[in-house]
Design an enzyme around this catalytic site. Structure first.
Site, mmCIF file in Angstrom:
data_model
loop_
_atom_site.group_PDB
_atom_site.id
_atom_site.type_symbol
_atom_site.label_atom_id
_atom_site.label_comp_id
_atom_site.label_asym_id
_atom_site.label_seq_id
_atom_site.Cartn_x
_atom_site.Cartn_y
_atom_site.Cartn_z
ATOM 1 N N SER A 100 -17.946 -25.917 -25.580
ATOM 2 C CA SER A 100 -17.660 -24.469 -24.764
ATOM 3 C C SER A 100 -16.584 -24.603 -23.761
ATOM 4 O O SER A 100 -16.004 -25.877 -23.456
ATOM 5 C CB SER A 100 -18.857 -24.073 -24.010
ATOM 6 O OG SER A 100 -18.660 -23.183 -23.049
ATOM 7 N N THR A 142 -22.271 -21.039 -24.996
ATOM 8 C CA THR A 142 -21.007 -21.510 -24.890
ATOM 9 C C THR A 142 -21.333 -20.976 -26.026
ATOM 10 O O THR A 142 -20.765 -19.802 -26.577
ATOM 11 C CB THR A 142 -21.127 -22.326 -24.113
ATOM 12 O OG1 THR A 142 -21.182 -22.142 -22.871
ATOM 13 C CG2 THR A 142 -20.871 -23.428 -24.583
ATOM 14 N N ILE A 173 -24.486 -25.177 -20.803
ATOM 15 C CA ILE A 173 -24.731 -25.365 -22.345
ATOM 16 C C ILE A 173 -25.514 -26.420 -22.576
ATOM 17 O O ILE A 173 -25.652 -27.609 -22.273
ATOM 18 C CB ILE A 173 -23.223 -25.671 -22.826
ATOM 19 C CG1 ILE A 173 -22.568 -27.130 -22.508
ATOM 20 C CG2 ILE A 173 -22.549 -24.474 -22.779
ATOM 21 C CD1 ILE A 173 -21.403 -27.253 -23.403
ATOM 22 N N ILE A 180 -20.254 -21.936 -28.104
ATOM 23 C CA ILE A 180 -20.542 -22.016 -29.483
ATOM 24 C C ILE A 180 -21.361 -22.907 -29.623
ATOM 25 O O ILE A 180 -21.544 -23.899 -29.141
ATOM 26 C CB ILE A 180 -19.274 -22.238 -30.360
ATOM 27 C CG1 ILE A 180 -18.770 -23.620 -30.102
ATOM 28 C CG2 ILE A 180 -18.221 -21.199 -30.188
ATOM 29 C CD1 ILE A 180 -19.130 -24.587 -31.358
#
Length: 526
Positions: A366, A348, A411, A349
């Protein structure tokens, strides 16, 4: 130590605090937050929310998050599950009756309730120091004034134009086109949402005009979402699960995340003499790929909402890993892993922040697929994730779509403890790759003695959808050897994943940061 004759990154060292993430503006804002008297929780929230404008294809207010956190002065680790549940009206039976074998990823049915905002508010209230108004101020300003689009973001955006539809095309495209590098992207609508959250907390997002904006979109697309569904979103504090590899204790978030798959994969890899293999040779890549297939097959069988995952102990038992490792042939590719593992299972960040008091935060945030569901709310432009596509429609499966359930998530944040001391928050993003990415990062460090930056830099490969996706960092000779073993070797559509890590050196009193060159970000400290 890296070869300074060759391109690469040096590790970043600092004493007082550090952030490592996938965009330099977010890392800079996190450091500014620490310097202003905030702690790692404050800095992580400020950076994460900013990434919604820096990397809108990856994350945003309409998404989910997971957190692992070690409080200052403690080596204990707590988890926070900021993933939302399915609406009360979601029905797998209805979807099957409509002819679906899987939830369409760009449908309203794929949109579970966005949980990240509630988690950020909960994290701020429980562990933060500054308050939401100060934490969110930088992100509000950047959403209003805009952020120049970074090169990797521009590349991802260009490949995702067709995923955006309706109002989202107006909000996230420039005259119907993706932005080029350096072009300024802004979202004044989301800036207004953040102002409201800063003033009123989570209720400003989950009720009133903002929630109505999201509901209007989802209901117009056939979703069963209601105001009661949004009002009921609640993040949960959790107890991490853990395993060991070498001298490292690796802590992962429990289900509904896939952390258990990462631990299973590392347990399988313990049964091979990786140290005798070239870290970037065909033999290690083959064993890792085969082990990943087996671990992911187990994940797909068993992992689900925590209330529906009843085989977690089975996944974490050494005996399970031993039986799976015995199925791997160093000389050829496994047949269908589902068939060969039946006897074993029967069944995902990303960003990380460490502050001067050594509170450590490992946070991943994410919207799942690039631009999530491809739908954005009409007034405020909140891009809705499509995490519900992580459900299955197989009747009776623990991860079967259902009302109020959380889907299996890809994630996962991680933290390493060594000799009982918290040593390193880390994470490797990249959709399905994340469990394999955790295993590769840890084995790079524990087996081959790499520092965090080198462990992130090295080439990657990953088996997905019948292909072995091999980055161009591997030699032609290695690619051919993998093909000779029976792998269908292909180039990945883009670099595989991205990662960040901060190692705490208690003996030196410093922090060491690593940041993946596959993304636009960096590690920064002060």
């Amino acid at each position: 130590m890296r070869d300074f004759h060759l391109p690469g990154r040096s590790a970043v060292y600092a004493e007082n605090g550090m952030c490592a993430t996938s965009h330099p503006l977010a890392a800079s804002v996190a450091i500014d937050t620490l310097k202003a008297g905030g702690n790692a929780a404050d800095a992580a929230i400020s950076a994460a929310v900013l990434l919604g404008i820096c990397e809108p294809q990856m994350t945003g207010l309409g998404g989910d998050c997971f957190v692992l956190l070690s409080p200052a002065g403690s080596d204990e680790v707590v988890g926070l599950n900021g993933s939302g549940c399915a609406p009360a009206g979601l029905s797998a039976e209805r979807l099957r009756a409509d002819g679906h074998s899987a939830i369409p990823p760009q449908s309203a049915d794929a949109v579970t309730l966005p949980g990240a905002v509630d988690a950020f508010c909960c994290l701020s209230e429980t562990y933060g120091r500054l308050g939401l108004d100060r934490i969110l101020a930088p992100a509000i300003d950047y959403h209003d004034t805009g952020v120049p689009v970074a090169p990797r973001v521009a590349d991802d955006w260009a490949g995702s134009v067709d995923l955006l539809r309706g109002n989202a095309r107006d909000k996230f495209l420039f005259d119907g086109k993706s932005p080029r590098s350096g072009q300024v992207f802004r979202s004044t609508g989301q800036a207004e949402v953040l102002r409201r959250i800063a003033a009123q907390g989570r209720d400003a997002f989950y009720s009133g005009e903002v929630a109505e904006d999201m509901l209007n979109l989802l209901q117009s697309e056939g979703g069963s979402h209601t105001a009661q569904d949004f009002a009921g979103v609640q993040a949960d504090w959790t107890q991490p699960i853990s395993g060991t590899f070498g001298e490292a204790e690796v802590l992962e978030h429990p289900p509904n995340g896939q952390g258990a798959a990462a631990l299973l994969l590392m347990n399988i890899l313990k049964h091979f003499d990786l140290a005798a293999l070239d870290p970037y040779g065909a033999e290690r890549a083959h064993i890792e790929s085969e082990a990943s297939k087996l671990a992911y097959d187990a994940r797909n069988r068993f992992l689900a909402d925590a209330g529906h995952t009843d085989r977690l102990d089975h996944l974490l038992q050494p005996a399970t890993a031993a039986k799976l490792a015995a199925l791997i042939d160093p000389g050829r590719v496994l047949p269908d892993p589902t068939a060969v593992t039946e006897a074993v299972h029967r069944e995902t960040i990303y960003l990380t922040v460490v502050d001067r008091d050594r509170m450590a935060v490992s946070l991943i945030y994410s919207i799942f697929h690039n631009f999530g569901s491809g739908m954005a709310s009409p007034k405020f432009g909140i891009l809705m994730h499509n995490r519900g596509a992580g459900f299955t429609l197989a009747e009776g499966h623990p991860n079967e779509a259902g009302p109020g359930k959380r889907p299996m998530h890809t994630i996962i944040p991680g933290i390493v403890r060594r000799a009982g001391r918290v040593e390193m928050p880390f994470g490797v993003m990249g959709g399905q790759y994340q469990a394999a990415g955790h295993a590769r990062f840890i084995t790079n460090m524990e087996v081959y003695g790499m520092d965090p930056q080198a462990a992130l830099d090295g080439p990657r490969c990953f088996s997905e959808a019948g292909d072995l996706r091999v980055e161009r960092g591997y030699s032609t000779e290695v690619r051919q050897k993998l093909a000779d073993l029976g792998h269908r070797v292909v180039d990945p559509p883009t670099a595989i994943g991205g990662g960040q890590a901060i190692r705490i050196h208690d003996d030196l009193g410093v922090l060491e940061g690593g940041s993946d060159p596959r993304k636009d970000g960096c590690a920064l400290g002060y």
